[in-house]
Design a protein around this motif. Sequence first.
Motif, PDB file in Angstrom:
ATOM      1  N   LEU A   2       0.835  -1.201   0.000  1.00  0.00           N
ATOM      2  CA  LEU A   2       0.000   0.000   0.000  1.00  0.00           C
ATOM      3  C   LEU A   2       0.869   1.249   0.000  1.00  0.00           C
ATOM      4  O   LEU A   2       0.606   2.208  -0.728  1.00  0.00           O
ATOM      5  N   GLU A   3       1.908   1.262   0.802  1.00  0.00           N
ATOM      6  CA  GLU A   3       2.814   2.407   0.852  1.00  0.00           C
ATOM      7  C   GLU A   3       3.474   2.634  -0.514  1.00  0.00           C
ATOM      8  O   GLU A   3       3.590   3.784  -0.972  1.00  0.00           O
ATOM      9  N   ALA A   4       3.874   1.571  -1.190  1.00  0.00           N
ATOM     10  CA  ALA A   4       4.496   1.700  -2.511  1.00  0.00           C
ATOM     11  C   ALA A   4       3.498   2.238  -3.535  1.00  0.00           C
ATOM     12  O   ALA A   4       3.851   3.063  -4.383  1.00  0.00           O
ATOM     13  N   VAL A   5       2.256   1.780  -3.469  1.00  0.00           N
ATOM     14  CA  VAL A   5       1.213   2.285  -4.363  1.00  0.00           C
ATOM     15  C   VAL A   5       0.992   3.776  -4.108  1.00  0.00           C
ATOM     16  O   VAL A   5       0.908   4.577  -5.043  1.00  0.00           O
ATOM     17  N   ARG A   6       0.923   4.162  -2.852  1.00  0.00           N
ATOM     18  CA  ARG A   6       0.745   5.585  -2.511  1.00  0.00           C
ATOM     19  C   ARG A   6       1.912   6.432  -3.006  1.00  0.00           C
ATOM     20  O   ARG A   6       1.727   7.549  -3.497  1.00  0.00           O
ATOM     21  N   GLU A   7       3.138   5.923  -2.853  1.00  0.00           N
ATOM     22  CA  GLU A   7       4.320   6.661  -3.304  1.00  0.00           C
ATOM     23  C   GLU A   7       4.292   6.866  -4.820  1.00  0.00           C
ATOM     24  O   GLU A   7       4.665   7.931  -5.307  1.00  0.00           O
ATOM     25  N   LEU A   8       3.838   5.849  -5.551  1.00  0.00           N
ATOM     26  CA  LEU A   8       3.751   5.995  -7.004  1.00  0.00           C
ATOM     27  C   LEU A   8       2.681   7.026  -7.367  1.00  0.00           C
ATOM     28  O   LEU A   8       2.880   7.843  -8.263  1.00  0.00           O
ATOM     29  N   ARG A   9       1.566   7.037  -6.648  1.00  0.00           N
ATOM     30  CA  ARG A   9       0.528   8.040  -6.905  1.00  0.00           C
ATOM     31  C   ARG A   9       1.077   9.443  -6.674  1.00  0.00           C
ATOM     32  O   ARG A   9       0.796  10.367  -7.443  1.00  0.00           O
TER      33      ARG A   9
ATOM     34  N   ASP B 166      -3.395   6.289 -12.578  1.00  0.00           N
ATOM     35  CA  ASP B 166      -3.787   6.726 -11.242  1.00  0.00           C
ATOM     36  C   ASP B 166      -5.084   6.050 -10.812  1.00  0.00           C
ATOM     37  O   ASP B 166      -5.218   5.632  -9.659  1.00  0.00           O
ATOM     38  N   ALA B 167      -6.031   5.912 -11.724  1.00  0.00           N
ATOM     39  CA  ALA B 167      -7.299   5.245 -11.393  1.00  0.00           C
ATOM     40  C   ALA B 167      -7.070   3.792 -10.986  1.00  0.00           C
ATOM     41  O   ALA B 167      -7.684   3.293 -10.036  1.00  0.00           O
ATOM     42  N   GLU B 168      -6.157   3.113 -11.678  1.00  0.00           N
ATOM     43  CA  GLU B 168      -5.836   1.732 -11.308  1.00  0.00           C
ATOM     44  C   GLU B 168      -5.181   1.669  -9.932  1.00  0.00           C
ATOM     45  O   GLU B 168      -5.456   0.759  -9.146  1.00  0.00           O
ATOM     46  N   LEU B 169      -4.324   2.640  -9.646  1.00  0.00           N
ATOM     47  CA  LEU B 169      -3.654   2.673  -8.348  1.00  0.00           C
ATOM     48  C   LEU B 169      -4.634   3.004  -7.223  1.00  0.00           C
ATOM     49  O   LEU B 169      -4.530   2.458  -6.123  1.00  0.00           O
ATOM     50  N   VAL B 170      -5.597   3.883  -7.490  1.00  0.00           N
ATOM     51  CA  VAL B 170      -6.632   4.210  -6.501  1.00  0.00           C
ATOM     52  C   VAL B 170      -7.419   2.951  -6.160  1.00  0.00           C
ATOM     53  O   VAL B 170      -7.687   2.667  -4.984  1.00  0.00           O
TER      54      VAL B 170
ATOM     55  N   GLU C  66      -5.105  -7.044   3.540  1.00  0.00           N
ATOM     56  CA  GLU C  66      -4.252  -8.142   3.068  1.00  0.00           C
ATOM     57  C   GLU C  66      -4.146  -8.057   1.555  1.00  0.00           C
ATOM     58  O   GLU C  66      -4.900  -7.329   0.915  1.00  0.00           O
ATOM     59  N   ILE C  67      -3.198  -8.793   1.011  1.00  0.00           N
ATOM     60  CA  ILE C  67      -3.029  -8.819  -0.436  1.00  0.00           C
ATOM     61  C   ILE C  67      -3.889  -9.948  -0.983  1.00  0.00           C
ATOM     62  O   ILE C  67      -3.582 -11.119  -0.797  1.00  0.00           O
ATOM     63  N   ARG C  68      -4.977  -9.566  -1.614  1.00  0.00           N
ATOM     64  CA  ARG C  68      -5.893 -10.566  -2.166  1.00  0.00           C
ATOM     65  C   ARG C  68      -5.313 -11.163  -3.441  1.00  0.00           C
ATOM     66  O   ARG C  68      -4.588 -10.482  -4.181  1.00  0.00           O
ATOM     67  N   PRO C  69      -5.656 -12.431  -3.714  1.00  0.00           N
ATOM     68  CA  PRO C  69      -5.186 -13.057  -4.956  1.00  0.00           C
ATOM     69  C   PRO C  69      -5.593 -12.205  -6.165  1.00  0.00           C
ATOM     70  O   PRO C  69      -6.690 -11.665  -6.224  1.00  0.00           O
ATOM     71  N   GLY C  70      -4.705 -12.090  -7.094  1.00  0.00           N
ATOM     72  CA  GLY C  70      -4.967 -11.334  -8.309  1.00  0.00           C
ATOM     73  C   GLY C  70      -4.475  -9.902  -8.273  1.00  0.00           C
ATOM     74  O   GLY C  70      -4.193  -9.316  -9.317  1.00  0.00           O
ATOM     75  N   LEU C  71      -4.372  -9.318  -7.086  1.00  0.00           N
ATOM     76  CA  LEU C  71      -3.945  -7.919  -7.001  1.00  0.00           C
ATOM     77  C   LEU C  71      -2.510  -7.727  -7.506  1.00  0.00           C
ATOM     78  O   LEU C  71      -2.272  -6.827  -8.317  1.00  0.00           O
ATOM     79  N   PRO C  72      -1.549  -8.545  -7.077  1.00  0.00           N
ATOM     80  CA  PRO C  72      -0.190  -8.346  -7.609  1.00  0.00           C
ATOM     81  C   PRO C  72      -0.142  -8.443  -9.138  1.00  0.00           C
ATOM     82  O   PRO C  72       0.532  -7.642  -9.783  1.00  0.00           O
TER      83      PRO C  72
ATOM     84  N   ARG D 275       1.130  -5.549 -11.597  1.00  0.00           N
ATOM     85  CA  ARG D 275       2.200  -5.811 -12.565  1.00  0.00           C
ATOM     86  C   ARG D 275       1.742  -5.416 -13.963  1.00  0.00           C
ATOM     87  O   ARG D 275       2.480  -4.801 -14.722  1.00  0.00           O
ATOM     88  N   GLY D 276       0.516  -5.813 -14.301  1.00  0.00           N
ATOM     89  CA  GLY D 276      -0.033  -5.468 -15.611  1.00  0.00           C
ATOM     90  C   GLY D 276      -0.100  -3.965 -15.824  1.00  0.00           C
ATOM     91  O   GLY D 276       0.225  -3.464 -16.908  1.00  0.00           O
ATOM     92  N   ALA D 277      -0.505  -3.237 -14.791  1.00  0.00           N
ATOM     93  CA  ALA D 277      -0.572  -1.779 -14.890  1.00  0.00           C
ATOM     94  C   ALA D 277       0.817  -1.189 -15.113  1.00  0.00           C
ATOM     95  O   ALA D 277       0.991  -0.311 -15.959  1.00  0.00           O
ATOM     96  N   LEU D 278       1.804  -1.680 -14.381  1.00  0.00           N
ATOM     97  CA  LEU D 278       3.169  -1.171 -14.560  1.00  0.00           C
ATOM     98  C   LEU D 278       3.696  -1.480 -15.952  1.00  0.00           C
ATOM     99  O   LEU D 278       4.387  -0.662 -16.563  1.00  0.00           O
ATOM    100  N   GLN D 279       3.384  -2.656 -16.466  1.00  0.00           N
ATOM    101  CA  GLN D 279       3.824  -3.007 -17.819  1.00  0.00           C
ATOM    102  C   GLN D 279       3.103  -2.160 -18.864  1.00  0.00           C
ATOM    103  O   GLN D 279       3.711  -1.667 -19.800  1.00  0.00           O
ATOM    104  N   ARG D 280       1.796  -2.010 -18.700  1.00  0.00           N
ATOM    105  CA  ARG D 280       0.986  -1.249 -19.650  1.00  0.00           C
ATOM    106  C   ARG D 280       1.438   0.215 -19.721  1.00  0.00           C
ATOM    107  O   ARG D 280       1.466   0.819 -20.777  1.00  0.00           O
ATOM    108  N   TRP D 281       1.765   0.763 -18.569  1.00  0.00           N
ATOM    109  CA  TRP D 281       2.130   2.176 -18.517  1.00  0.00           C
ATOM    110  C   TRP D 281       3.635   2.382 -18.359  1.00  0.00           C
ATOM    111  O   TRP D 281       4.076   3.448 -17.939  1.00  0.00           O
ATOM    112  N   ALA D 282       4.427   1.393 -18.711  1.00  0.00           N
ATOM    113  CA  ALA D 282       5.892   1.470 -18.575  1.00  0.00           C
ATOM    114  C   ALA D 282       6.490   2.712 -19.233  1.00  0.00           C
ATOM    115  O   ALA D 282       7.342   3.366 -18.628  1.00  0.00           O
ATOM    116  N   PRO D 283       6.091   3.064 -20.444  1.00  0.00           N
ATOM    117  CA  PRO D 283       6.690   4.272 -21.043  1.00  0.00           C
ATOM    118  C   PRO D 283       6.432   5.529 -20.206  1.00  0.00           C
ATOM    119  O   PRO D 283       7.243   6.432 -20.175  1.00  0.00           O
ATOM    120  N   LEU D 284       5.312   5.563 -19.514  1.00  0.00           N
ATOM    121  CA  LEU D 284       4.956   6.717 -18.693  1.00  0.00           C
ATOM    122  C   LEU D 284       5.799   6.790 -17.422  1.00  0.00           C
ATOM    123  O   LEU D 284       6.237   7.858 -17.017  1.00  0.00           O
TER     124      LEU D 284
END
Length: 127
Positions: free
Chosen positions: A51-58, A74-78, A89-95, A99-108
Motif C-alpha cells: 500500500l505504501e508503494a502504491v501511494r508513493e507511485l501516486r 492513477d485510477a488503477e492505483l486508486v 491483506e493482499i488478495r489473490p490477483g492484485l499483484p 504488474r499489468g498496470a506497470l507493464q501497460r504504462w511502462a513508457p509513462l
Amino acid sequence: MTQDGGAGEVRIERIDRIDGSTFSIGGTNITNTTVHHDGSGAAAPGAAELLEAVRELRIALVHLPRSADCSALDAELVEAAGELEEAGEIRPGLPARLRGALQRWAPLVDSVNAAAALGGLLAALGS
C-alpha cells in the motif's frame, strides 16, 4: 543471431540459491525486468508495504505532465489502494493486476523511482 553470424544460445539452469545478484532479461525494444535478491530469505512484503508503494507511485505521478495515460494509471492505483486498505491483506490477483498496470504504462513511469520500488515489491511477491 549473434554478431558473428551464429545462432546464439540461451541456457537456463536450475540454481538452488543465488545471493547478491541482479538479473535483467530483455533486449532492444523489450521492457526489462530486474530482480534484486539479497539471499536474506526475507518474507514477501505485506499489504501495508505494498500500500505504501502504491501511494508513493501516486504521489510521483503528480509530478508528471497531465495526460489521459497518467489519469488511467492513477485510477488503477486508486482501486488497488482501496482494496489494500479495505482488506488489510493482499488478495489473490492484485499483484498480477498491479504488474499489468506497470507493464501497460511502462513508457509513462519508466524513469519514476516509485514505479521501480513497486515493481521490486511485486517481484518479491512472486506469482
